[in-house]
Design a protein around this motif. Structure first.
Motif, mmCIF file in Angstrom:
data_model
loop_
_atom_site.group_PDB
_atom_site.id
_atom_site.type_symbol
_atom_site.label_atom_id
_atom_site.label_comp_id
_atom_site.label_asym_id
_atom_site.label_seq_id
_atom_site.Cartn_x
_atom_site.Cartn_y
_atom_site.Cartn_z
ATOM 1 N N THR A 296 8.412 5.123 -19.158
ATOM 2 C CA THR A 296 7.929 6.141 -18.244
ATOM 3 C C THR A 296 8.151 5.788 -16.796
ATOM 4 O O THR A 296 8.322 6.652 -15.971
ATOM 5 N N ALA A 297 8.114 4.537 -16.456
ATOM 6 C CA ALA A 297 8.121 4.220 -15.040
ATOM 7 C C ALA A 297 8.430 2.758 -14.815
ATOM 8 O O ALA A 297 8.232 1.927 -15.680
ATOM 9 N N GLN A 298 8.932 2.472 -13.636
ATOM 10 C CA GLN A 298 9.113 1.074 -13.303
ATOM 11 C C GLN A 298 7.846 0.569 -12.623
ATOM 12 O O GLN A 298 7.065 1.345 -12.084
ATOM 13 N N VAL A 299 7.636 -0.750 -12.711
ATOM 14 C CA VAL A 299 6.427 -1.307 -12.115
ATOM 15 C C VAL A 299 6.775 -2.352 -11.059
ATOM 16 O O VAL A 299 5.906 -3.055 -10.590
ATOM 17 N N GLU A 300 8.053 -2.475 -10.715
ATOM 18 C CA GLU A 300 8.442 -3.442 -9.696
ATOM 19 C C GLU A 300 8.872 -2.711 -8.428
ATOM 20 O O GLU A 300 9.353 -1.584 -8.478
ATOM 21 N N GLU A 301 8.732 -3.411 -7.296
ATOM 22 C CA GLU A 301 8.992 -2.781 -6.007
ATOM 23 C C GLU A 301 10.463 -2.366 -5.860
ATOM 24 O O GLU A 301 11.358 -3.043 -6.357
ATOM 25 N N LEU A 302 10.686 -1.241 -5.176
ATOM 26 C CA LEU A 302 12.040 -0.763 -4.911
ATOM 27 C C LEU A 302 12.435 -1.159 -3.481
ATOM 28 O O LEU A 302 11.564 -1.374 -2.637
ATOM 29 N N PRO A 303 13.752 -1.234 -3.207
ATOM 30 C CA PRO A 303 14.147 -1.545 -1.834
ATOM 31 C C PRO A 303 13.736 -0.425 -0.884
ATOM 32 O O PRO A 303 13.769 0.761 -1.265
ATOM 33 N N HIS A 304 13.341 -0.766 0.332
ATOM 34 C CA HIS A 304 12.934 0.266 1.297
ATOM 35 C C HIS A 304 14.157 1.026 1.809
ATOM 36 O O HIS A 304 15.171 0.439 2.115
ATOM 37 N N VAL A 305 14.034 2.334 1.840
ATOM 38 C CA VAL A 305 15.160 3.179 2.263
ATOM 39 C C VAL A 305 14.721 4.082 3.413
ATOM 40 O O VAL A 305 15.155 5.222 3.503
ATOM 41 N N ILE B 143 7.214 6.346 -2.973
ATOM 42 C CA ILE B 143 6.754 6.817 -1.656
ATOM 43 C C ILE B 143 6.792 5.658 -0.647
ATOM 44 O O ILE B 143 7.207 5.841 0.512
ATOM 45 N N ASP B 144 6.423 4.486 -1.092
ATOM 46 C CA ASP B 144 6.514 3.322 -0.200
ATOM 47 C C ASP B 144 7.965 3.057 0.190
ATOM 48 O O ASP B 144 8.270 2.755 1.355
ATOM 49 N N ALA B 145 8.887 3.185 -0.787
ATOM 50 C CA ALA B 145 10.300 2.948 -0.481
ATOM 51 C C ALA B 145 10.817 3.939 0.551
ATOM 52 O O ALA B 145 11.629 3.602 1.406
ATOM 53 N N VAL B 146 10.335 5.179 0.485
ATOM 54 C CA VAL B 146 10.829 6.226 1.394
ATOM 55 C C VAL B 146 10.124 6.182 2.755
ATOM 56 O O VAL B 146 10.761 6.277 3.806
ATOM 57 N N PHE B 147 8.788 6.052 2.735
ATOM 58 C CA PHE B 147 8.025 6.148 3.996
ATOM 59 C C PHE B 147 7.630 4.785 4.562
ATOM 60 O O PHE B 147 7.190 4.700 5.710
ATOM 61 N N GLY B 148 7.715 3.729 3.743
ATOM 62 C CA GLY B 148 7.339 2.393 4.207
ATOM 63 C C GLY B 148 5.869 2.275 4.565
ATOM 64 O O GLY B 148 5.497 1.582 5.510
ATOM 65 N N ILE B 149 5.003 2.923 3.765
ATOM 66 C CA ILE B 149 3.571 2.922 4.118
ATOM 67 C C ILE B 149 2.763 1.968 3.227
ATOM 68 O O ILE B 149 1.556 1.905 3.326
ATOM 69 N N GLY B 150 3.425 1.243 2.366
ATOM 70 C CA GLY B 150 2.711 0.347 1.453
ATOM 71 C C GLY B 150 2.439 1.035 0.126
ATOM 72 O O GLY B 150 2.255 2.261 0.071
ATOM 73 N N VAL B 151 2.409 0.228 -0.942
ATOM 74 C CA VAL B 151 2.269 0.812 -2.287
ATOM 75 C C VAL B 151 0.895 1.461 -2.454
ATOM 76 O O VAL B 151 0.771 2.545 -3.043
ATOM 77 N N GLY B 152 -0.153 0.822 -1.910
ATOM 78 C CA GLY B 152 -1.514 1.358 -2.066
ATOM 79 C C GLY B 152 -1.627 2.758 -1.487
ATOM 80 O O GLY B 152 -2.089 3.697 -2.159
ATOM 81 N N TRP B 153 -1.160 2.940 -0.254
ATOM 82 C CA TRP B 153 -1.203 4.283 0.343
ATOM 83 C C TRP B 153 -0.273 5.236 -0.401
ATOM 84 O O TRP B 153 -0.561 6.424 -0.533
ATOM 85 N N GLY B 154 0.849 4.697 -0.874
ATOM 86 C CA GLY B 154 1.784 5.531 -1.634
ATOM 87 C C GLY B 154 1.135 6.094 -2.889
ATOM 88 O O GLY B 154 1.316 7.269 -3.231
#
Lengths: 167, 514
Positions: B17-26, B173-184
């Motif tokens: 269903t989903a990945q659980v590891e961080e994606l590169p920031h874009v 959302i963190d990868a796109v906006f760079g706001i951190g996973v928690g806020w994402g």
């Protein structure tokens, strides 16, 4: 396979009761898949026959499940044609893949851009049934799935069955 | 835990269903603005749907008023999660053609679902006003216990599925906006919950139409770029075959049993995915089902082009030396997009990934709320008065619980995501899909099969996750629990066959004979 002793029943098919056959095939193929899984627990690893048993089981169980869903009054009508073709494509495709030798990396032969066994998987098993089963579903929809007026009829019969008067 | 880790543990199917590891920031202005535009459109659709949602029937089954295209696109969107765009291409990159066995049955599954379930469920909604799948199980077997067990299975799997998907949404959302996973996590969950609470499944369906169209267009465009980057499919194959012939072998780097097991679980298991089959209740005109398999299968195949194209193209590019080997396979899509496609297309795909996850999460919110507010109370002999209000309240409760799990449970979230698909398949396929088509099925058979699926999946997935015991290579918990629950269903029904007639109400018999 035990079936129901109910009444009233829809008219029994003139030919073999495909619904009953398909149910039997689901059970048989589930047993085949279970045996293939069980063989992985044997000392020495999975025996050579296990993938064959698994591919027969998984091909048959999917086609048989379609037949169980499609059957009306025990008959699948002309759907036996696409169902048989899908079974041949999927089971034959997996069988071909198990039987064919691996590609020669030094001089690779490609079918539509892929090595032959990969092409059988992708185009044969993955893509070809798209031109068969959804088309067969649409083609037979009126007489084998839900014809004009069937919805009203079912609604009325369900009301009568509950002892209520149809509107 | 990485996809490969899950794979080697033999527990991958549920984790798709989903990945659980961080994606590169874009974080790029174009990507950010496209994502903002996307979220704005979703919000507008949600607001419009909220005005149309007046009853529990609207909230849970869209008032049985949607058309064919809406049904097809929403089924396609709900079927595909972020895995189709991120984890799937990464899995193809890692294990080659074996990863294709997850999506290989797609040409068969929609027609199978139409024959086996679509007509019966739609007719059952007509004669009984059923709004959930456990409703249909309860009506079929005249059994509140079977309905309650199915409701509990769905609720357990939904919370796990949602938690992993919400985490994946937070990562995107963190990868796109760079706001951190928690806020994402909270931003993504907040937006999805806002339209799910207000507009229920109506909002879900029409955002799915938008999201599904976006996913399909993005997938086709990216596929064309993958062919261009790799020198056509022949060029890609020749490059890979020279370095790693097993990658394009028929099973990839999997064993034949493991690959075939994917085919079985994702083929037969598709009949037990409640977020997909629940939508059959909603079609306005059941006769439009005629074109449902054709339209949905076409849309699904188109949307899956990216899955295959990115996986093999990135493999060829790394073999060629054009790209460095990936440390994390989940980076295959982001790295390909940023290096080989125009930025606007990369932006569309990142929005498409968010779209795919949000549409899946929304469907789960709805069926989870229905299980909590409707199925479990009904099984206990209680009926909630204001189902619309309580549906909304339960949606909030489930969403917040899943978001908290996603944020704070650490590795537990990966575990919860592991068993979703398998649990749905093993608990619902026999009792629902076969049971609606076989009058010889009994209440005891249904309860035994649901109990078998629930217990085997939970026990052995727990053992595997905590490395207490794992099945041999190729044997998946989801596959084994599905096959055993099918056999249990038939076996117990046969033993208790004298009771078959007692478990079938006359109007349900009419539906089954239609």
């Amino acid at each position: 396979m035990s079936d129901e002793a109910q009444s009233p029943q829809p008219a029994k098919p003139a030919g073999p009761d495909m619904h009953r056959w398909a149910l039997g095939l689901i059970v048989a193929s589930a047993i085949a898949i279970g045996l293939a899984y069980a063989s992985a627990f044997l000392p020495g690893g999975t025996p050579g026959w296990a993938p064959w048993l698994f591919m027969i089981g998984t091909s048959v169980i999917m086609v048989a499940t379609m037949a169980v869903g499609a059957a009306r009054g025990g008959s699948i009508g002309r759907l036996w044609i696409p169902f048989s073709m899908v079974l041949v494509i999927v089971m034959g495709g997996f069988g071909l893949v198990l039987a064919l030798p691996p590609a020669d990396p030094g001089d690779p032969e490609l079918w539509l851009g892929l090595p032959p066994r990969a092409a059988v998987i992708m185009y044969g098993i993955g893509f070809l049934p798209f031109f068969l089963v959804p088309v067969a579903y649409a083609w037979t929809f009126d007489d084998l799935t839900l014809g004009e007026g069937d919805l009203e009829r079912v609604r009325d019969e369900a009301l009568r069955a509950r002892g209520e008067m149809p509107k | 835990m990485s996809l490969l880790g899950l794979l080697s543990a033999g527990i991958l199917p549920g984790s798709v269903t989903a990945q659980v590891e961080e994606l590169p920031h874009v974080v790029e202005p174009t990507i950010v603005w496209v994502a903002i535009g996307y979220f704005a459109i979703v919000t507008v659709i949600g607001a419009w749907a909220t005005r149309r949602t007046r009853t529990a029937g609207d909230f849970f089954v869209a008032g049985k008023g949607i058309g064919l295209i809406a049904l097809s696109l929403s089924v396609m969107s709900a079927t595909l999660s972020g895995f189709a765009f991120i984890g799937g291409p990464g899995l193809v990159y890692s294990i080659g053609l074996g990863a294709m066995f997850i999506i290989l049955p797609a040409a068969l599954t929609n027609a199978m679902g139409a024959w086996v379930l679509a007509k019966r469920l739609r007719l059952m909604a007509e004669v009984r006003n059923t709004i959930t799948l456990p409703d249909a199980i309860g009506a079929r077997y005249r059994s509140p216990l079977a309905q309650g067990l199915a409701g509990v299975s769905i609720l357990v799997a939904v919370i796990g599925y949602m938690a992993t998907n919400i985490l994946a949404l937070g990562l995107v959302i963190d990868a796109v906006f760079g706001i951190g996973v928690g806020w994402g996590i909270w931003l993504g969950m907040g937006i999805t919950m806002a339209y799910a609470v207000g507009g229920g499944i109506v909002a879900g369906i029409y955002t799915d139409v938008f999201q599904g169209s976006l996913m399909a267009v993005a997938s086709v465009l990216v596929f064309l770029f993958t062919l261009q980057a790799g020198g056509g499919l022949s060029g890609i194959s020749e490059t890979i075959l020279a370095a790693d012939p097993g990658f394009l072998g028929p099973w990839g780097h999997l064993t034949p049993i493991a690959a075939l097991s994917f085919f079985f679980v994702f083929g037969m298991g598709s009949l037990g995915q409640p977020h997909v089959v629940h939508k059959f209740y909603m079609l306005r005109d059941p006769r439009k089902l005629r074109w449902y398999p054709l339209v949905t299968t076409f849309a699904l195949i188109v949307a899956m082009l990216l899955y295959f194209g990115v996986g093999v193209s990135v493999k060829a590019l790394t073999v060629d030396g054009a790209l460095a080997p990936l440390a994390n396979p989940d980076n295959a899509t982001p790295i390909f997009l940023l290096n080989y496609t125009p930025l606007i297309l990369a932006a569309l795909v990142f929005s498409g990934v968010a779209a795919a996850i949000m549409s899946t999460v929304n469907s789960f919110m709805n069926i989870g709320a229905a299980a909590m507010m409707h199925d479990i109370p009904v099984s206990l002999g209680k009926r909630i008065d204001n189902e619309l209000l309580w549906g909304r309240i339960c949606t909030v409760i489930i969403s917040v619980a899943a978001a908290l799990l996603a944020q704070y449970s650490g590795m537990l979230v990966a575990f919860l995501g592991v068993f979703g698909w398998g649990l749905f398949a093993s608990t619902l396929v026999p009792a629902l899909a076969i049971g609606l088509n076989w009058k010889g099925a009994t209440r005891a058979g249904a309860i035994a099969s649901i109990g078998t699926g629930l217990s085997i999946t939970l026990v052995f997935e727990t053992f595997a996750f905590f490395e207490l015991y794992s099945f041999p290579v190729g044997v998946t918990v989801s596959g084994l629990s599905l096959v055993l629950s099918i056999l249990m269903f038939f076996g117990v029904s046969w033993v208790t066959r004298e009771t078959a007639a007692d478990t079938l109400d006359p109007d349900i018999r009419v539906v089954m004979e239609a």
